[in-house]
Design an enzyme around this catalytic site. Sequence first.
Site, PDB file in Angstrom:
ATOM      1  N   GLY A  48       1.001  47.690  40.873  1.00 11.70           N
ATOM      2  CA  GLY A  48       2.057  48.680  41.082  1.00 11.70           C
ATOM      3  C   GLY A  48       1.774  50.099  40.641  1.00 11.70           C
ATOM      4  CD  GLU A 102       3.474  48.002  32.579  1.00 15.82           C
ATOM      5  OE1 GLU A 102       3.577  47.656  33.770  1.00 15.82           O
ATOM      6  OE2 GLU A 102       3.792  47.301  31.619  1.00 15.82           O
ATOM      7  CG  ASP A 103       4.724  49.105  38.342  1.00 16.45           C
ATOM      8  OD1 ASP A 103       4.804  48.678  37.163  1.00 16.45           O
ATOM      9  OD2 ASP A 103       4.725  48.341  39.322  1.00 16.45           O
ATOM     10  CG  ASP A 106      12.995  44.674  34.947  1.00 17.51           C
ATOM     11  OD1 ASP A 106      14.065  44.893  34.393  1.00 17.51           O
ATOM     12  OD2 ASP A 106      12.904  43.945  35.944  1.00 17.51           O
ATOM     13  CE  LYS A 134      14.441  48.091  37.441  1.00 10.86           C
ATOM     14  NZ  LYS A 134      14.376  46.761  38.082  1.00 10.86           N
ATOM     15  CG  PHE A 155      14.260  45.163  43.639  1.00 13.86           C
ATOM     16  CD1 PHE A 155      13.422  44.485  42.756  1.00 13.86           C
ATOM     17  CD2 PHE A 155      13.783  45.473  44.896  1.00 13.86           C
ATOM     18  CE1 PHE A 155      12.134  44.122  43.135  1.00 13.86           C
ATOM     19  CE2 PHE A 155      12.493  45.109  45.286  1.00 13.86           C
ATOM     20  CZ  PHE A 155      11.671  44.439  44.403  1.00 13.86           C
ATOM     21  CB  VAL A 156      13.275  50.961  42.632  1.00 17.94           C
ATOM     22  CG1 VAL A 156      14.621  51.508  42.192  1.00 17.94           C
ATOM     23  CG2 VAL A 156      12.427  50.608  41.419  1.00 17.94           C
ATOM     24  CG  ASP A 162       5.516  44.227  45.541  1.00 15.81           C
ATOM     25  OD1 ASP A 162       5.762  44.474  44.335  1.00 15.81           O
ATOM     26  OD2 ASP A 162       5.378  43.069  45.974  1.00 15.81           O
ATOM     27  NE  ARG A 168       1.766  45.988  45.907  1.00 11.80           N
ATOM     28  CZ  ARG A 168       2.306  45.557  44.771  1.00 11.80           C
ATOM     29  NH1 ARG A 168       2.824  46.426  43.930  1.00 11.80           N
ATOM     30  NH2 ARG A 168       2.345  44.277  44.470  1.00 11.80           N
TER      31      ARG A 168
HETATM   32  P1  5GP Z   1       8.783  43.375  33.072  1.00  8.17           P
HETATM   33  O1  5GP Z   1       7.674  42.478  32.582  1.00  8.17           O
HETATM   34  O2  5GP Z   1       8.944  44.646  32.286  1.00  8.17           O
HETATM   35  O3  5GP Z   1      10.082  42.626  33.238  1.00  8.17           O
HETATM   36  O4  5GP Z   1       8.448  43.765  34.558  1.00  8.17           O
HETATM   37  C1  5GP Z   1       7.341  44.426  34.900  1.00  8.17           C
HETATM   38  C2  5GP Z   1       6.950  44.202  36.349  1.00  8.17           C
HETATM   39  O5  5GP Z   1       8.002  43.652  37.167  1.00  8.17           O
HETATM   40  C3  5GP Z   1       6.629  45.530  36.949  1.00  8.17           C
HETATM   41  O6  5GP Z   1       5.288  45.907  36.676  1.00  8.17           O
HETATM   42  C4  5GP Z   1       6.904  45.302  38.417  1.00  8.17           C
HETATM   43  O7  5GP Z   1       5.784  44.746  39.042  1.00  8.17           O
HETATM   44  C5  5GP Z   1       8.040  44.294  38.417  1.00  8.17           C
HETATM   45  N1  5GP Z   1       9.343  44.975  38.584  1.00  8.17           N
HETATM   46  C6  5GP Z   1      10.310  45.145  37.657  1.00  8.17           C
HETATM   47  N2  5GP Z   1      11.366  45.821  38.164  1.00  8.17           N
HETATM   48  C7  5GP Z   1      11.051  46.080  39.457  1.00  8.17           C
HETATM   49  C8  5GP Z   1      11.745  46.759  40.533  1.00  8.17           C
HETATM   50  O8  5GP Z   1      12.863  47.285  40.404  1.00  8.17           O
HETATM   51  N3  5GP Z   1      11.099  46.821  41.719  1.00  8.17           N
HETATM   52  C9  5GP Z   1       9.859  46.281  41.937  1.00  8.17           C
HETATM   53  N4  5GP Z   1       9.332  46.410  43.150  1.00  8.17           N
HETATM   54  N5  5GP Z   1       9.181  45.630  40.949  1.00  8.17           N
HETATM   55  C10 5GP Z   1       9.780  45.532  39.730  1.00  8.17           C
END
Ligand code: 5GP
Length: 178
Positions: A48, A102-103, A106, A134, A155-156, A162, A168
Amino acid sequence: MDIITVKDKSFKPYISEEELQTSVEKVASKINDDYKDSAPIFLGILNGSFMFFGDLLKSIDLECTVSFVKLASYEGTNSTGEVNQLIGLNEDISGKDIILVEDIVDTGNTLVKLHEILSKKNAKSIKIATLLYKPAAYKKDHPIDYVGLEIPNAFVLGYGLDYDGLGRNLSSIYVLND
Ligand code: 5GP
């Protein structure tokens, strides 16, 4: 910009290219200030982060190196749980300043796992830069050092992020239209 459909879902425009660029430059400028006396390693977390990473690095004016890693999980053979493995890190990071790119953050699970794995490799420091964060979804205490934009728990899609592998390549960010 119009509403778009990706697979079975509809997404509406959310963050423009201009706003993204302003946020990327804000992050780059803080990093440029903080690492004046260092030659950090930028570690992009695939998949991402690739667009953010490219734009961010264009605005970094430090001596630095770049590399990409991926967090893969597999079922452990002897244990019941999931095991996480970092793929792609070939260089020795001991004594180096690391900036993880990181992208989106969450829940924070990915970030904490990456930090756990990397902190065993004797880096001098490990900091996190993320384009999106977030706060309402974040469940960890770990500090996030550089944030481009805070967004609500939605969700974005686009600019590296993606939906089921698609979207992407979009140059701006969309949000689920429900
Ligand atoms: P975390 O481990 O912080 O819960 O999530 C990290 C990963 O979940 C991100 O690197 C991404 O790949 C995915 N992710 C979390 N939120 C979103 C979102 O709103 N949209 C998309 N496309 N991916 C997300």
